[in-house]
Design a protein around this motif. Structure first.
Motif, PDB file in Angstrom:
ATOM      1  N   ALA A 186       0.835  -1.244   0.004  1.00 43.60           N
ATOM      2  CA  ALA A 186       0.004   0.033   0.115  1.00 43.60           C
ATOM      3  C   ALA A 186       0.834   1.254   0.098  1.00 43.60           C
ATOM      4  O   ALA A 186       0.589   2.246  -0.575  1.00 43.60           O
ATOM      5  CB  ALA A 186      -0.900  -0.135   1.321  1.00 43.60           C
ATOM      6  N   ARG A 187       1.931   1.220   0.638  1.00 43.09           N
ATOM      7  CA  ARG A 187       2.759   2.398   1.064  1.00 43.09           C
ATOM      8  C   ARG A 187       3.490   2.497  -0.485  1.00 43.09           C
ATOM      9  O   ARG A 187       3.782   3.772  -0.775  1.00 43.09           O
ATOM     10  CB  ARG A 187       3.815   2.193   1.964  1.00 43.09           C
ATOM     11  N   MET A 193       1.674   6.728  -6.749  1.00 47.13           N
ATOM     12  CA  MET A 193       0.523   7.485  -6.975  1.00 47.13           C
ATOM     13  C   MET A 193       1.191   9.183  -7.115  1.00 47.13           C
ATOM     14  O   MET A 193       0.840   9.800  -7.885  1.00 47.13           O
ATOM     15  CB  MET A 193      -0.543   7.460  -6.225  1.00 47.13           C
ATOM     16  N   HIS A 194       1.725   9.570  -5.912  1.00 45.00           N
ATOM     17  CA  HIS A 194       2.172  10.819  -5.639  1.00 45.00           C
ATOM     18  C   HIS A 194       3.087  11.148  -6.715  1.00 45.00           C
ATOM     19  O   HIS A 194       3.639  12.337  -7.250  1.00 45.00           O
ATOM     20  CB  HIS A 194       3.016  11.065  -4.407  1.00 45.00           C
ATOM     21  N   GLN A 195       4.100  10.192  -7.165  1.00 46.52           N
ATOM     22  CA  GLN A 195       5.268  10.642  -7.955  1.00 46.52           C
ATOM     23  C   GLN A 195       4.788  10.494  -9.406  1.00 46.52           C
ATOM     24  O   GLN A 195       5.199  11.443 -10.336  1.00 46.52           O
ATOM     25  CB  GLN A 195       6.273   9.393  -7.919  1.00 46.52           C
ATOM     26  N   VAL A 204      -6.994   8.362  -8.940  1.00 50.82           N
ATOM     27  CA  VAL A 204      -5.782   8.765  -9.549  1.00 50.82           C
ATOM     28  C   VAL A 204      -5.117   7.733 -10.099  1.00 50.82           C
ATOM     29  O   VAL A 204      -5.114   6.518  -9.660  1.00 50.82           O
ATOM     30  CB  VAL A 204      -4.722   9.301  -8.255  1.00 50.82           C
ATOM     31  N   ARG A 205      -5.038   7.749 -11.436  1.00 51.04           N
ATOM     32  CA  ARG A 205      -4.327   6.715 -12.346  1.00 51.04           C
ATOM     33  C   ARG A 205      -2.778   6.663 -12.364  1.00 51.04           C
ATOM     34  O   ARG A 205      -2.192   7.849 -12.501  1.00 51.04           O
ATOM     35  CB  ARG A 205      -4.938   6.921 -13.582  1.00 51.04           C
ATOM     36  N   ASP A 250      -9.576   5.023  -3.337  1.00 53.73           N
ATOM     37  CA  ASP A 250      -9.646   5.739  -2.012  1.00 53.73           C
ATOM     38  C   ASP A 250      -8.546   5.843  -1.628  1.00 53.73           C
ATOM     39  O   ASP A 250      -7.937   4.749  -0.715  1.00 53.73           O
ATOM     40  CB  ASP A 250     -10.703   4.436  -1.308  1.00 53.73           C
ATOM     41  N   GLU A 251      -7.856   6.999  -1.678  1.00 47.54           N
ATOM     42  CA  GLU A 251      -6.660   7.384  -0.891  1.00 47.54           C
ATOM     43  C   GLU A 251      -6.474   7.026   0.454  1.00 47.54           C
ATOM     44  O   GLU A 251      -5.583   6.311   1.322  1.00 47.54           O
ATOM     45  CB  GLU A 251      -5.876   8.645  -1.332  1.00 47.54           C
TER      46      GLU A 251
END
Length: 268
Positions: A186-187, A193-195, A204-205, A250-251
């Motif tokens: 998950a991490r 996702m953030h990168q 967010v894809r 679902d972030e």
């Protein structure tokens, strides 16, 4: 999944001089488009540099546009350049004796690599390949050395950059020894996702063409267990799996799983 490093063409064969691209308005490199210049400038480390150092880096750099699969650097080779990513994703990994490739991390827009080997002069420790088509900002070794001598603050800034990398490595090491595989997975999805994520209608894809082998090696788990955890995350509405992509739906729940506040259900 990317092919073995030995099967990919070398960067030198792909990075021949190209006719200049139309120069965008604003500051940066004249052969980068506005969005590419902005991506380099938005990098957390680069953004903290004084403007004269930023300008000197752009002036010393060449732009290379390389296709997916291009070999940027090979483990054991002597370093030749310092590289920043303006777009795309570079894969850091190593080739195993059985022919498989082990993925350790990705370098994305606004990030830099190669300075450690240039400073200490030792061979490279990893294979670096273009996971997708990339636009790179390449500074030759001599150019970096000249800038370090000319700008007092650049040496300290590079030390700070490597402190950030060391902290990241320590966090990954701690996760490996203290967290469950679903937490680590998950991490890792959240980091990607953030990168590399881009907003879409339902979340967010992450469009990286990631294989489950890539995720398994990055999360330090087997492909079977990673597959099972991903299916459970999908069943609980945290993410959606598709060919070569992941959509984070679902972030908050994914963060809860990464932090240990939530758990995957065995049967859903």
């Amino acid at each position: 999944m990317p092919t073995a490093v030995s099967e990919r063409p070398a960067l030198a064969a792909l990075a021949q001089p190209r006719p200049p691209q139309p120069a965008p308005a604003g500051q940066g490199h004249p052969r980068l488009w506005d969005a590419e210049n902005a991506a380099v400038r938005r990098g957390a480390w680069f953004a903290d540099l004084p403007e004269p150092i930023q300008a000197a880096i752009f002036a010393a750099a060449q732009v290379r546009r390389v296709p997916a699969g291009a070999v940027i650097a090979q483990r054991g080779a002597l370093p030749a350049s310092w590289v920043g990513v303006a777009s795309g994703a570079l894969r850091l990994g190593t080739a195993l004796s059985d022919g498989r490739s082990l993925t350790l991390d990705f370098v994305g827009p606004g990030q830099w690599f190669g300075d450690v080997a240039l400073v200490d002069g030792r061979p490279l420790d990893l294979d670096v390949t273009a996971h997708v088509a990339c636009v790179l900002v390449v500074v030759p070794k001599a150019g970096l050395s000249e800038m370090i001598e000319h700008f007092d603050g650049l040496g300290d800034a590079l030390l700070k950059l490597n402190c950030q990398r060391l902290r990241h490595m320590f966090r990954r090491f701690e996760e490996l020894h203290t967290q469950t595989l679903p937490q680590r997975l998950a991490r890792q999805v959240l980091r990607l996702m953030h990168q590399f994520g881009r907003p879409v209608a339902d979340g967010v894809r992450i469009d990286l063409g990631l294989s489950q082998g890539d995720l398994a090696s990055m999360a330090c788990g087997s492909r079977q267990r990673v597959n099972r955890s991903l299916r459970q995350m999908q069943a609980q509405g945290m993410l959606q799996l598709g060919p070569s992509r992941i959509v984070v739906l679902d972030e908050a729940s994914l963060e809860g799983l990464a932090d240990g506040r939530l758990a995957l259900l065995e049967r859903v």
